[in-house]
Write an enzyme that holds these catalytic residues in place. Structure first.
Site, PDB file in Angstrom:
ATOM      1  N   ASP A   1      -4.155 -10.637   7.392  1.00 20.35           N
ATOM      2  CA  ASP A   1      -4.037 -10.293   5.966  1.00 20.35           C
ATOM      3  C   ASP A   1      -2.633 -10.396   5.361  1.00 20.35           C
ATOM      4  OD1 ASP A   1      -3.378  -8.153   7.604  1.00 20.35           O
ATOM      5  OD2 ASP A   1      -4.519  -6.646   6.515  1.00 20.35           O
TER       6      ASP A   1
ATOM      7  N   GLU B   1       4.028  -1.884  12.495  1.00 18.23           N
ATOM      8  CA  GLU B   1       3.683  -0.600  11.869  1.00 18.23           C
ATOM      9  C   GLU B   1       4.929   0.237  11.610  1.00 18.23           C
ATOM     10  OE1 GLU B   1       0.921   0.090  10.641  1.00 18.23           O
ATOM     11  OE2 GLU B   1      -0.679  -0.930  11.733  1.00 18.23           O
TER      12      GLU B   1
ATOM     13  N   GLU C   1      -6.247  -0.870  -0.384  1.00 21.25           N
ATOM     14  CA  GLU C   1      -6.197  -2.250  -0.901  1.00 21.25           C
ATOM     15  C   GLU C   1      -6.876  -2.438  -2.254  1.00 21.25           C
ATOM     16  OE1 GLU C   1      -7.054  -1.455   2.249  1.00 21.25           O
ATOM     17  OE2 GLU C   1      -5.231  -2.106   3.270  1.00 21.25           O
TER      18      GLU C   1
ATOM     19  N   THR D   1       3.999  -4.099   2.323  1.00 21.91           N
ATOM     20  CA  THR D   1       2.567  -3.944   2.553  1.00 21.91           C
ATOM     21  C   THR D   1       2.154  -2.484   2.791  1.00 21.91           C
ATOM     22  OG1 THR D   1       0.661  -4.881   3.730  1.00 21.91           O
ATOM     23  CG2 THR D   1       2.634  -4.416   5.043  1.00 21.91           C
TER      24      THR D   1
ATOM     25  N   ARG E   1       6.188   1.050   7.737  1.00 28.29           N
ATOM     26  CA  ARG E   1       6.084   2.456   7.327  1.00 28.29           C
ATOM     27  C   ARG E   1       7.435   3.159   7.368  1.00 28.29           C
ATOM     28  NH1 ARG E   1       0.047   4.399   9.002  1.00 28.29           N
ATOM     29  NH2 ARG E   1      -0.757   2.348   9.492  1.00 28.29           N
TER      30      ARG E   1
HETATM   31  C1  DMJ Z   1      -1.491  -0.193   5.853  1.00 20.73           C
HETATM   32  O1  DMJ Z   1      -0.775   0.229   6.948  1.00 20.73           O
HETATM   33  C2  DMJ Z   1      -0.953  -1.473   5.311  1.00 20.73           C
HETATM   34  O2  DMJ Z   1      -1.406  -1.658   4.012  1.00 20.73           O
HETATM   35  C3  DMJ Z   1      -1.328  -2.651   6.148  1.00 20.73           C
HETATM   36  O3  DMJ Z   1      -0.903  -3.855   5.589  1.00 20.73           O
HETATM   37  C4  DMJ Z   1      -2.818  -2.710   6.324  1.00 20.73           C
HETATM   38  N1  DMJ Z   1      -3.345  -1.481   6.802  1.00 20.73           N
HETATM   39  C5  DMJ Z   1      -2.942  -0.250   6.199  1.00 20.73           C
HETATM   40  C6  DMJ Z   1      -3.767   0.194   5.030  1.00 20.73           C
HETATM   41  O4  DMJ Z   1      -5.064  -0.151   5.033  1.00 20.73           O
END
Ligand code: DMJ
Length: 609
Positions: free
Chosen positions: A368, A234, A510, A598, A238
């Site tokens: 995912d 995370e 998403e 992501t 981020r």
């Molecule tokens: C985000 O932190 C990222 O997209 C992660 O890959 C999945 N969860 C959240 C958004 O849903």
């Protein structure tokens, strides 16, 4: 060979006049001419000079007229362009409220006609420049606060961003997340996460005032020297992702320094593991690492979705330790036993380095972004590392074999799970909806080598994105639940089954992310319309005076049960993808030059191996 005759002789007549003799004879003629003949010659000469002058005057008049006509045409074209893109002059960037333009019926009709034409042109004659492809060495520093005029829908999204930002600023400044109803906040990493996740969105949207506030926070208040345990994944996607992105976009050195600082604080999670699998948690101050508090294992998505960022950090600094550390993880997972036709079990142990036997196979939570990063890692280095594309192609095949099915009665394509690695379940997380976008992105990039597979993937991308749209469109709020089950029973007439505990919506990105990719790649305007519907639904059911909130029940518009939390990814991802989806500027972060991590932080495609 020398000696032979290697020239031709040109006969020169003895009688050819020389220059001197010619001018001499002209003077003689003039002297012999009568007065009347001289006047006549003079008149002829005068008339010749006059007509030359008049002719050249005429030419410049025609040129002027042509230029004037060209200017008028350009002006008309600009106006047509304005209609096409619903463009409006938004005035000064950073104004408090951006005005929405009103389109009259005539303009709407013209717009529709233009959109139809563009759509037709694209299908008949796709623009090769729009097809994403690898390689561009000189990307670093595509500095660009977007000053371009915005579309009506973009203005709407900018106003959403403003509202979210204002609420956060007022009630949660410097903290990780806003609770927009109680007007409180929470901390997770204690780094002002919403600010960091928002930076590039503000930058791309051209929200200068707000961007400056965020940048000042980074320069004057942000410190990573905190005695706090953070999740490696995370924090990487981020915080590190945001700092890297901002450095690439702005060339502002502060972001590179921060990226190096956070990268160095996170790296012990990798370097201190006894196996190639990193620990899930690391203390930012002490560098102490540990597995998650609730169990012994890391998730596969978290250990395989940090690579884009650490490789980019090596690219920028020239220090290979970051890249080497994450490459080791990728190689390990690539070679690890326990996969099923390219699908990975969702749990993996950092102490022993192996998958947990009997783990669920899913493309949703906990696995995912493993699949998302396979294709993006291949793209990041100019499609040079075959390991990633091989694993990606194998995994998609595995999904087709074991996880993908069609619901009854409408035949919606869903991506389900194999519970415990064995039992099929037609359960699909909203998180899976990233897959449509990744498949479309992959499809255009594998097209030349695997045309048949590319076609199949594109169809799958469209089908899955269509299903994700249905997950929104079929609820009374127009917002998707967190989890949807798909009906496989002939006697039931509804495709979607939404269980009471799965009815929450966390403002996730998403689906709109996939709309963005599908729009850029197919040019089909329906994805923009679907994104617009989603934006309207967020506005209607998630907007509260203090910001935007997650809700607990998408099935009851009269009682959505707000959860009082605004996730940082709503500003970092959801609103960014909506803004890009509605942009007419295809050069705004083109997909052949940038790869989004992501958390939607764009990183450049380069050729680092
Ligand atoms: C985000 O932190 C990222 O997209 C992660 O890959 C999945 N969860 C959240 C958004 O849903």
């Amino acid at each position: 060979m020398y000696g032979s005759k290697d020239y031709v002789s040109i006969p020169v007549s003895d009688s050819a006049p020389t220059k001197k003799s010619r001018s001499f004879s002209l003077i003689r003629i003039w002297k012999r001419a009568t007065r009347c003949q001289k006047n006549l010659i003079f008149l002829v000469l005068l008339l010749t000079v006059l007509s030359i002058l008049m002719y050249s005057n005429q030419i410049s008049k025609i040129e002027e007229e042509e230029m004037e006509a060209a200017n008028q045409w350009r002006q008309k074209r600009r106006e047509a362009q304005k209609i096409k893109s619903h463009n409006i002059d938004t005035g000064q960037i950073g104004d408090n409220q951006i005005q929405l333009p009103q389109l009259d019926d005539q303009k709407k009709k013209a717009l529709q006609e233009l959109e139809n034409k563009i759509q037709k042109d694209f299908v008949e004659n796709p623009d090769p420049l729009d097809i994403p492809g690898p390689k561009d060495e000189n990307l670093i520093g595509d500095a660009m606060i977007s000053q371009a005029p915005r579309t009506e829908r973009q203005v709407f999204v900018v106003n959403m961003m403003k509202h979210a930002w204002e609420g956060y600023k007022k009630y949660a400044w410097g903290h990780d997340h806003l609770h927009p109803i109680s007007r409180r906040h929470d901390d997770w990493f204690h780094v002002g996460l919403t600010i960091l996740d928002s930076l590039d969105t503000l930058y791309i949207m051209g929200m200068k005032t707000e961007y400056d506030e965020a940048r000042n926070f980074v320069a004057n208040e942000l410190s990573f020297d905190k005695d706090v345990d953070v999740n490696l994944f995370e924090c990487t996607i981020r915080v590190l992702g945001s700092m890297l992105s901002m450095y690439h976009l702005s060339h502002d050195r502060i972001y590179l320094d921060k990226a190096v600082d956070i990268g160095n604080r996170l790296i012990p999670a990798l370097s201190q593991s006894p196996s190639a699998v990193p620990y899930s948690d690391v203390n930012l101050k002490t560098g102490k690492v540990h597995p998650p508090k609730w169990g012994p294992d890391s998730t596969v998505s978290e250990i395989t979705s940090i690579q884009l960022e650490f490789r980019d950090l090596s690219f920028l600094t020239g220090d290979m330790k970051y890249k080497d550390a994450v490459d080791k993880v990728s190689l390990h997972v690539h070679n690890l036993a326990g996969k099923r036709d390219g699908l990975v079990p969702m749990w993996i142990n950092a102490n022993r380095g192996n998958f947990r036997a009997g783990s669920t196979l899913t493309v949703g939570a906990r696995a995912d972004s493993y699949y998302e990063y396979l294709i993006k890692l291949w793209l990041q280095t100019g499609c040079t590392e075959s390991m990633y594309i091989d694993d990606y192609l194998a995994a998609i095949k595995g999904m087709q074999m074991h996880l993908i099915g069609e619901s009854i009665p409408s035949g919606l394509t869903y991506v389900g799970e194999l519970l415990g690695g064995r039992t099929p379940s037609a359960k699909m997380d909203h998180l899976v909806c990233f897959l449509g976008g990744s498949l479309a992105l992959g499809s255009v990039n594998i097209k030349s080598q695997h045309p048949k597979v590319a076609k199949e993937h594109m169809q799958l991308a469209k089908n899955i994105t269509n299903t994700c749209h249905e997950m929104y469109a079929r609820t009374p709020t127009g917002l998707s639940p967190e989890i949807t089950y798909f009906n496989l029973n002939q006697d039931v007439r509804e495709d979607l089954v939404i269980k009471p505990l799965d009815r929450h919506n966390l403002l996730r990105p998403e689906t709109v992310e996939s709309y963005f990719y599908l729009w850029r790649i197919t040019n089909d305007t329906k994805y923009r319309d679907w994104g617009w519907d989603a934006a309207q639904a967020f506005e209607k059911y998630s907007k509260v005076p203090g910001g935007y909130t997650s809700i607990k029940n998408v099935m009851d518009p009269r009682n959505t049960q707000p959860m009082d939390k605004m996730e940082s990814f709503f500003l970092g991802e959801t609103l960014k993808y909506l803004y890009l989806l509605f942009s007419d500027d295809r050069n705004l972060l083109p997909l052949n030059k940038w790869v989004f991590n992501t958390e939607a932080h764009p990183l450049p495609i380069h050729s680092l191996k």
